[in-house]
Design a protein around this motif. Structure first.
Motif, short mmCIF file in Angstrom:
data_model
loop_
_atom_site.label_atom_id
_atom_site.label_comp_id
_atom_site.label_asym_id
_atom_site.label_seq_id
_atom_site.Cartn_x
_atom_site.Cartn_y
_atom_site.Cartn_z
N THR A 73 -6.15 3.99 -3.81
CA THR A 73 -5.48 3.84 -5.09
C THR A 73 -5.89 4.99 -6.00
O THR A 73 -6.72 5.82 -5.62
N LEU A 74 -5.37 5.03 -7.22
CA LEU A 74 -5.77 6.09 -8.15
C LEU A 74 -7.27 6.04 -8.45
O LEU A 74 -7.93 7.09 -8.42
N PRO A 75 -7.85 4.87 -8.72
CA PRO A 75 -9.31 4.86 -8.90
C PRO A 75 -10.04 5.27 -7.62
O PRO A 75 -11.08 5.94 -7.68
N GLY A 76 -9.52 4.89 -6.47
CA GLY A 76 -10.12 5.30 -5.21
C GLY A 76 -10.04 6.80 -5.03
O GLY A 76 -10.97 7.44 -4.54
N PHE A 80 -13.01 9.46 -4.59
CA PHE A 80 -12.99 10.45 -3.51
C PHE A 80 -13.26 11.85 -4.06
O PHE A 80 -14.08 12.59 -3.51
N VAL A 81 -12.60 12.21 -5.16
CA VAL A 81 -12.80 13.53 -5.76
C VAL A 81 -14.23 13.66 -6.28
O VAL A 81 -14.87 14.70 -6.11
N LEU A 82 -14.74 12.60 -6.91
CA LEU A 82 -16.11 12.62 -7.40
C LEU A 82 -17.09 12.80 -6.25
O LEU A 82 -18.06 13.56 -6.35
N SER A 83 -16.86 12.12 -5.15
CA SER A 83 -17.80 12.21 -4.03
C SER A 83 -17.75 13.57 -3.34
O SER A 83 -18.70 13.94 -2.65
N VAL A 145 -11.56 -1.19 -9.82
CA VAL A 145 -12.98 -0.84 -9.87
C VAL A 145 -13.59 -1.00 -8.48
O VAL A 145 -14.40 -0.17 -8.05
N LYS A 146 -13.19 -2.03 -7.75
CA LYS A 146 -13.69 -2.22 -6.39
C LYS A 146 -13.22 -1.08 -5.49
O LYS A 146 -13.96 -0.61 -4.63
N GLY A 147 -11.98 -0.65 -5.66
CA GLY A 147 -11.47 0.48 -4.87
C GLY A 147 -12.26 1.75 -5.12
O GLY A 147 -12.58 2.49 -4.19
N PHE A 148 -12.60 1.98 -6.38
CA PHE A 148 -13.42 3.14 -6.75
C PHE A 148 -14.79 3.02 -6.07
O PHE A 148 -15.30 3.99 -5.49
N ALA A 149 -15.38 1.83 -6.12
CA ALA A 149 -16.71 1.62 -5.55
C ALA A 149 -16.72 1.81 -4.04
O ALA A 149 -17.63 2.43 -3.49
N VAL A 150 -15.70 1.28 -3.35
CA VAL A 150 -15.63 1.42 -1.90
C VAL A 150 -15.50 2.89 -1.51
O VAL A 150 -16.19 3.38 -0.60
N GLY A 155 -17.96 7.79 0.55
CA GLY A 155 -18.24 9.20 0.32
C GLY A 155 -19.72 9.52 0.34
O GLY A 155 -20.14 10.55 0.88
N ILE A 156 -20.52 8.64 -0.22
CA ILE A 156 -21.97 8.86 -0.23
C ILE A 156 -22.52 8.82 1.19
O ILE A 156 -23.33 9.68 1.57
N ALA A 157 -22.08 7.86 1.96
CA ALA A 157 -22.55 7.76 3.36
C ALA A 157 -22.16 9.01 4.15
O ALA A 157 -22.98 9.59 4.86
N ALA A 158 -20.91 9.42 4.01
CA ALA A 158 -20.44 10.62 4.72
C ALA A 158 -21.17 11.86 4.23
O ALA A 158 -21.49 12.76 5.01
N SER A 159 -21.46 11.91 2.94
CA SER A 159 -22.17 13.05 2.37
C SER A 159 -23.57 13.18 2.94
O SER A 159 -24.02 14.28 3.27
N MET A 160 -24.26 12.06 3.06
CA MET A 160 -25.61 12.09 3.62
C MET A 160 -25.59 12.61 5.06
O MET A 160 -26.41 13.45 5.43
N VAL A 161 -24.64 12.13 5.84
CA VAL A 161 -24.56 12.56 7.23
C VAL A 161 -24.23 14.04 7.33
O VAL A 161 -24.89 14.79 8.06
N THR A 162 -23.24 14.49 6.58
CA THR A 162 -22.82 15.89 6.73
C THR A 162 -23.82 16.86 6.13
O THR A 162 -24.10 17.89 6.75
#
Length: 186
Positions: A73-76, A80-83, A145-150, A155-162
């Protein structure tokens, strides 16, 4: 009691939603392009490795969202852009630590190892605090807000791995191919 005074009336059509989606996608593309330009421009070779990690980050995040069955969604999309910014933040910490080690006269291999090791605590601290915030948003938020959080959590998990494993692996592959490397473009 306060009297109600109508200041403005607007009719909103269906095109507003599509326009918002298009602008959100454009913002994402601009964000990615700027991150790529800045990382390569400032960190040169190491920035190229970070951008390769960022490409995998994008795939991992979208795969995680697909696995959760999440709808972007837009919040999602905002999450995504923030992450994306968060994804390169860890690389910036690592690269600056590598630079410090190189300035202190350490070999390239040792500087890379020490850079990753010394940056780890700051990376984990920042990502854990952001993840906790996202968990609270998910737990107490509703709908968008839940979409943004998910999206932020994925993104955080993928960021840590990469940033920690993938970019480090890229450095190790480069070091194995260039065993006599005395300098690093960083």
């Amino acid at each position: 009691p306060v009297p109600l005074k109508i200041v403005e009336i607007r009719n909103i059509g269906a095109s507003l939603g599509q326009d918002s989606v298009n602008k959100g996608i454009l913002a994402g593309v601009i964000a990615i392009a700027l991150v790529v330009i800045i990382m390569i421009g400032y960190y040169r070779f190491a920035g190229v490795l970070a951008v390769c990690g960022l490409a995998l980050y994008l795939l991992y995040t979208l795969a995680a969202l697909s696995g959760f069955g999440a709808v972007l969604t837009l919040p999602g999309l905002a999450g995504f852009v923030l992450s994306i910014g968060i994804a390169v933040d860890a690389n910036v910490l690592i690269f600056e630590r590598i630079r410090e080690e190189l300035v202190h006269g350490k070999s390239v291999r040792t500087a890379i190892d020490e850079g990753f090791r010394h940056a780890m605590s700051a990376i984990v601290d920042s990502n854990v605090s952001t993840a906790l915030t996202a968990v609270v948003l998910y737990q107490y938020g509703t709908g968008p807000v839940k979409g943004f959080a998910v999206t932020l959590l994925a993104g955080i998990a993928a960021s840590m791995v990469t940033s920690i494993f993938v970019v480090r692996t890229f450095f190790l592959i480069w070091l194995n191919r260039n065993r006599a490397a005395e300098t690093l473009s960083i």
